[in-house]
Structure formats: structure tokens, C-alpha cells
Scaffold this motif. Structure first.
Motif, mmCIF file in Angstrom:
data_model
loop_
_atom_site.group_PDB
_atom_site.id
_atom_site.type_symbol
_atom_site.label_atom_id
_atom_site.label_comp_id
_atom_site.label_asym_id
_atom_site.label_seq_id
_atom_site.Cartn_x
_atom_site.Cartn_y
_atom_site.Cartn_z
ATOM 1 N N ASP A 111 -15.676 26.885 68.208
ATOM 2 C CA ASP A 111 -16.495 25.922 67.454
ATOM 3 C C ASP A 111 -17.618 25.327 68.297
ATOM 4 O O ASP A 111 -18.186 24.294 67.964
ATOM 5 C CB ASP A 111 -15.625 24.812 66.854
ATOM 6 N N GLY A 112 -17.923 25.988 69.424
ATOM 7 C CA GLY A 112 -19.099 25.610 70.204
ATOM 8 C C GLY A 112 -18.887 24.538 71.247
ATOM 9 O O GLY A 112 -19.814 24.132 71.933
ATOM 10 N N LYS A 113 -17.621 24.052 71.428
ATOM 11 C CA LYS A 113 -17.368 23.040 72.452
ATOM 12 C C LYS A 113 -17.397 23.686 73.837
ATOM 13 O O LYS A 113 -16.882 24.780 74.029
ATOM 14 C CB LYS A 113 -16.016 22.384 72.223
ATOM 15 N N LYS A 114 -17.962 22.967 74.787
ATOM 16 C CA LYS A 114 -18.068 23.516 76.137
ATOM 17 C C LYS A 114 -16.776 23.263 76.915
ATOM 18 O O LYS A 114 -16.275 22.155 76.953
ATOM 19 C CB LYS A 114 -19.259 22.894 76.873
ATOM 20 N N TYR A 115 -16.270 24.316 77.569
ATOM 21 C CA TYR A 115 -15.091 24.192 78.414
ATOM 22 C C TYR A 115 -15.449 23.735 79.837
ATOM 23 O O TYR A 115 -14.587 23.327 80.596
ATOM 24 C CB TYR A 115 -14.372 25.541 78.529
ATOM 25 N N GLY A 116 -16.716 23.882 80.230
ATOM 26 C CA GLY A 116 -17.106 23.578 81.605
ATOM 27 C C GLY A 116 -16.914 24.753 82.538
ATOM 28 O O GLY A 116 -16.594 24.581 83.707
ATOM 29 N N LEU A 117 -17.100 25.968 82.019
ATOM 30 C CA LEU A 117 -16.878 27.181 82.817
ATOM 31 C C LEU A 117 -18.169 27.734 83.417
ATOM 32 O O LEU A 117 -18.196 28.866 83.883
ATOM 33 C CB LEU A 117 -16.206 28.261 81.957
ATOM 34 N N GLY A 222 -10.482 18.820 76.005
ATOM 35 C CA GLY A 222 -11.110 18.758 74.686
ATOM 36 C C GLY A 222 -12.369 17.914 74.664
ATOM 37 O O GLY A 222 -12.993 17.731 73.636
ATOM 38 N N SER A 223 -12.758 17.400 75.833
ATOM 39 C CA SER A 223 -13.914 16.511 75.917
ATOM 40 C C SER A 223 -14.924 17.081 76.913
ATOM 41 O O SER A 223 -14.650 17.130 78.114
ATOM 42 C CB SER A 223 -13.437 15.125 76.378
ATOM 43 N N GLU A 294 -12.410 10.865 86.804
ATOM 44 C CA GLU A 294 -11.128 11.096 86.132
ATOM 45 C C GLU A 294 -11.050 10.274 84.852
ATOM 46 O O GLU A 294 -10.901 9.056 84.898
ATOM 47 C CB GLU A 294 -9.952 10.727 87.046
ATOM 48 N N THR A 295 -11.152 10.940 83.713
ATOM 49 C CA THR A 295 -10.959 10.267 82.421
ATOM 50 C C THR A 295 -9.456 9.992 82.232
ATOM 51 O O THR A 295 -8.628 10.587 82.932
ATOM 52 C CB THR A 295 -11.460 11.158 81.276
ATOM 53 N N PRO A 296 -9.080 9.125 81.305
ATOM 54 C CA PRO A 296 -7.652 8.882 81.059
ATOM 55 C C PRO A 296 -6.868 10.168 80.751
ATOM 56 O O PRO A 296 -5.737 10.343 81.222
ATOM 57 C CB PRO A 296 -7.659 7.927 79.856
ATOM 58 N N THR A 297 -7.480 11.088 79.995
ATOM 59 C CA THR A 297 -6.787 12.348 79.668
ATOM 60 C C THR A 297 -6.595 13.209 80.909
ATOM 61 O O THR A 297 -5.536 13.820 81.096
ATOM 62 C CB THR A 297 -7.571 13.136 78.591
ATOM 63 N N LEU A 298 -7.612 13.269 81.776
ATOM 64 C CA LEU A 298 -7.472 14.029 83.022
ATOM 65 C C LEU A 298 -6.398 13.411 83.917
ATOM 66 O O LEU A 298 -5.623 14.128 84.561
ATOM 67 C CB LEU A 298 -8.818 14.093 83.761
ATOM 68 N N LYS A 299 -6.334 12.071 83.967
ATOM 69 C CA LYS A 299 -5.281 11.401 84.751
ATOM 70 C C LYS A 299 -3.897 11.809 84.257
ATOM 71 O O LYS A 299 -2.997 12.095 85.050
ATOM 72 C CB LYS A 299 -5.438 9.881 84.642
ATOM 73 N N LYS A 300 -3.710 11.830 82.922
ATOM 74 C CA LYS A 300 -2.423 12.248 82.346
ATOM 75 C C LYS A 300 -2.114 13.692 82.700
ATOM 76 O O LYS A 300 -0.989 14.036 83.056
ATOM 77 C CB LYS A 300 -2.466 12.105 80.813
ATOM 78 N N MET A 301 -3.118 14.548 82.565
ATOM 79 C CA MET A 301 -2.936 15.965 82.869
ATOM 80 C C MET A 301 -2.444 16.171 84.303
ATOM 81 O O MET A 301 -1.511 16.937 84.562
ATOM 82 C CB MET A 301 -4.278 16.686 82.669
ATOM 83 N N ILE A 302 -3.072 15.443 85.233
ATOM 84 C CA ILE A 302 -2.727 15.556 86.653
ATOM 85 C C ILE A 302 -1.329 14.993 86.908
ATOM 86 O O ILE A 302 -0.517 15.599 87.626
ATOM 87 C CB ILE A 302 -3.791 14.842 87.515
#
Length: 361
Positions: A111-117, A222-223, A294-302
Motif C-alpha cells: 500500500d505504498g508505506k516505506k519500510y526504510g530499506l 508500521g510508521s 527511539e519511538t515508543p513502538t521501537l522501545k517496545k520492540m527492543i
């Protein structure tokens, strides 16, 4: 028809510091690609992307100039790559032709969202590779990197060009960025042929072999995030916080040196220790530069990955996009993945991609 591919990338360690010339980073190329196709045309040329079909460009040749029928387009990196490569082709005595260039990227979600790759870098590399084949230009990885780096830098204006290196060389690499001010000066007084033959100050690209027990896992928040804007923000702060910034740089260089040694020794524990140290350094940079790495979601992921016995951190500029995990293959990753899924974190099922040596033949 000529068809070439260029892989996407993820930063493993050394972000932000690598923007300063001579500072190292570790980057990995991934098996998601930008594909470029090119075929000759007798009359008009076109640039078409499956991702941006409504913005396809049609052009014709007027002498050595490309004349466009519609100029409002999102293809700045492609056009820069074409311009640079055609300048090089012209210098080597090639007659410039007309062609249809097609670009298809797997580096964004459906759907066109960028993964950052690193899609802009891979697009640039793929376009340069396709045109080098089209014009039968002699090209090795070193020259391909330099040509694509000049094209990318002329559009983005900042960054380390490590994503170009990953797309060109593939696999795991240790990358030391070059002096971009030197390049700016040299471009005013050297031909492209001369520039591609020069040693670029501080540029160093070494292939790394990961330990056999290392598993790389990638989590996507997702962001999407804008690398160039985040790098600009840090650049504004570094003059004001000169002492803290210099400490960050020296500690990042020492950390990456130890991490690269861990790769050479095949020592997963050392690599994981230094990954955690690099995360701590980036957290410090985020605090004094007031940039959300580090966004809140990245903090959780880590946190979920660390609880499972892995080492984890943000990848690239942070602020969204992906996080990376280095985990021992002996550890079952399923509980970690289940916890990620419950937090809305998607595992990207990507593998490391190596690039063959025969680029143009």
C-alpha cells in the motif's frame, strides 16, 4: 531488453556518526530489490514506475539533452542517475540514445508505506547499472558506487551514502564514509572519468562474514521516518553541543571498531555487546539533540527482543521504520515474534543478499 536489480539495505550500527567522513558503520543488503529495465527506442523515450504510473515521464532527445514533456515528477533520483551516467557515457565517446526505462520497487509495502530499506539508493544504483549496460560502459563495483553516490548526493544533499554502498556491494559491509566537501570541490575541476579513477579520502568498504550462529531479524513499526530530515536536525544541534557531539563520535568509532573485530573473530557475544553499546550512544545523542530516535513502538520492540536474550536497536535514523535484532540461532524466536505481533510490530521476512562480482557482463 536489459534488466538489472539493486537490493535494499538496513543499518546495523554506526548511524549518525557515519555522516562524518571517516567514521564507520555496519550495513547489510537485503533480498528485496529495485528492478530497472531498459530497451532502445527510435522516437520518444519514457520513464515508467509501477509504483507511480500516473507520473510516467515521456521525453525525446535534442542533441545530447533529454527534453521532457512533463516535468512535475517524483523521479529526482532517477533523473540525477541518468544525467550523471550519460555524462560519463559522453566522456567515453558513446553516442547517446533514446530508450524506455522501467523501474519496479519491492522496497515499500503493497500500500505504498516505506519500510526504510533505502529505496532511493537502490533506485539510483539500479538506474546507473541499467544505463551502464545500455551504453556498454566498463564498470566495476568501485566505479558504480562512486557514480551512484554522486547522483544520490546531488539530490539529497546530505547523508553518508552507506545505503548506496550496501546496494552496490551486497552482504554485510563495514563502511567508512568519504569526505563530501572534497568531492564537492573535485566535481568543479575534474571530469567524471577522472573522479571515478581517484582514491576518495577516507572511503573504505570492507565485506564482513557474520558468525554462523548469528540470526538477523527485522521488526517494522508500521510508521515511516524521513532520514534526511532527522540527519538535518542533528546537524543543526551539533555546533551548539560540540563537546557532547565529539564525545558521541569518538565513542561510536571505538564501538564500531570493536564490533567489526567481533565479525572478524566470529564472536556473536562481542557483536551483541557492541550493538547494545551503540544503542546506548544513540539514546544519548537523541537526548542532547532532542531528536526522537527511539519511538515508543521501537522501545517496545527492543525490550521484547532483549527479554528473549537477543540484542536489538533501531536501524538507520530511527524515528520509526525498522528495528534490528541479532539473536543466537539456538534460541527459538517464536515467543518473541508472538509478543511483537501483539504490539502491532511486523516481522519483515527478509534475508541478506550478496551481489555477484560480474556487474556489467
Amino acid at each position: 531488453m536489459i534488466t538489472v536489480k539493486a537490493p535494499g539495505k538496513l543499518y546495523i550500527a554506526g548511524e549518525y556518526a557515519v555522516v562524518e567522513y571517516g567514521f564507520p558503520a555496519i550495513i547489510v543488503a537485503l533480498d528485496q530489490f529495485v528492478t530497472a529495465t531498459i530497451s532502445p527506442s527510435d522516437t520518444f523515450g519514457s520513464i515508467v514506475s509501477k509504483q507511480y504510473q500516473e507520473n510516467s515521464i515521456f521525453w525525446r532527445r535534442q542533441g545530447d539533452e533529454m527534453v521532457f514533456d512533463n516535468r512535475d515528477n517524483p523521479f529526482h533520483y532517477i533523473l540525477s542517475a541518468i544525467s550523471l551516467t550519460e555524462n560519463y557515457a559522453h566522456e567515453t565517446g558513446r553516442e547517446l540514445g533514446v530508450y524506455h526505462l522501467g523501474i519496479n520497487s519491492e522496497l515499500d509495502s503493497a500500500d505504498g508505506k516505506k519500510y526504510g530499506l533505502g529505496s532511493s539508493a537502490a533506485v539510483t544504483v539500479a538506474t546507473v547499472k541499467a544505463l551502464c549496460k545500455f551504453y556498454h560502459l566498463p564498470m566495476d563495483k568501485n566505479k558504480l558506487f562512486k557514480l551512484a553516490a554522486i547522483a544520490h548526493l546531488s539530490v539529497q544533499g546530505n547523508g553518508s551514502l552507506g545505503d548506496i554502498a550496501a546496494s552496490v556491494y551486497g552482504g554485510w559491509i563495514a563502511y567508512h564514509s568519504f569526505d563530501r566537501e572534497w568531492l564537492h570541490v573535485q566535481r568543479q575541476k575534474s571530469t567524471l572519468t577522472e573522479l571515478l579513477a581517484m582514491d576518495w579520502p577516507n572511503l573504505k568498504i570492507d565485506l564482513l562474514t557474520p558468525p554462523s550462529d548469528l540470526r538477523l531479524m527485522i521488526g517494522w513499526t508500521g510508521s515511516p521516518a524521513s532520514t534526511s530530515h532527522l540527519v538535518d536536525k542533528v546537524a543543526l544541534v551539533k555546533a551548539k553541543q560540540r563537546g557532547e557531539y565529539q564525545t558521541f563520535l569518538s565513542e561510536s568509532k571505538a564501538c564500531l571498531k570493536r564490533m567489526i573485530a567481533g565479525f572478524h573473530a566470529g564472536d556473536l557475544a562481542t557483536i551483541q555487546t557492541e550493538l547494545r553499546q551503540n544503542r546506548a550512544l544513540l539514546q544519548g545523542l537523541g537526548r542532547f539533540s532532542h531528536v526522537t530516535i527511539e519511538t515508543p513502538t521501537l522501545k517496545k520492540m527492543i525490550a521484547i527482543a532483549e527479554a528473549a536474550g537477543a540484542a536489538a536497536k533501531t536501524s538507520g535514523a530511527g524515528g520509526g521504520d525498522c528495528g534490528i535484532v541479532l539473536i543466537d540461532r539456538a534460541i527459538n524466536p517464536q515467543p518473541l515474534l508472538a509478543s511483537w505481533a501483539s504490539e502491532g510490530i511486523e516481522r519483515l521476512k527478509l534475508n541478506v543478499h550478496t551481489v555477484a562480482d560480474d556487474l556489467i557482463s
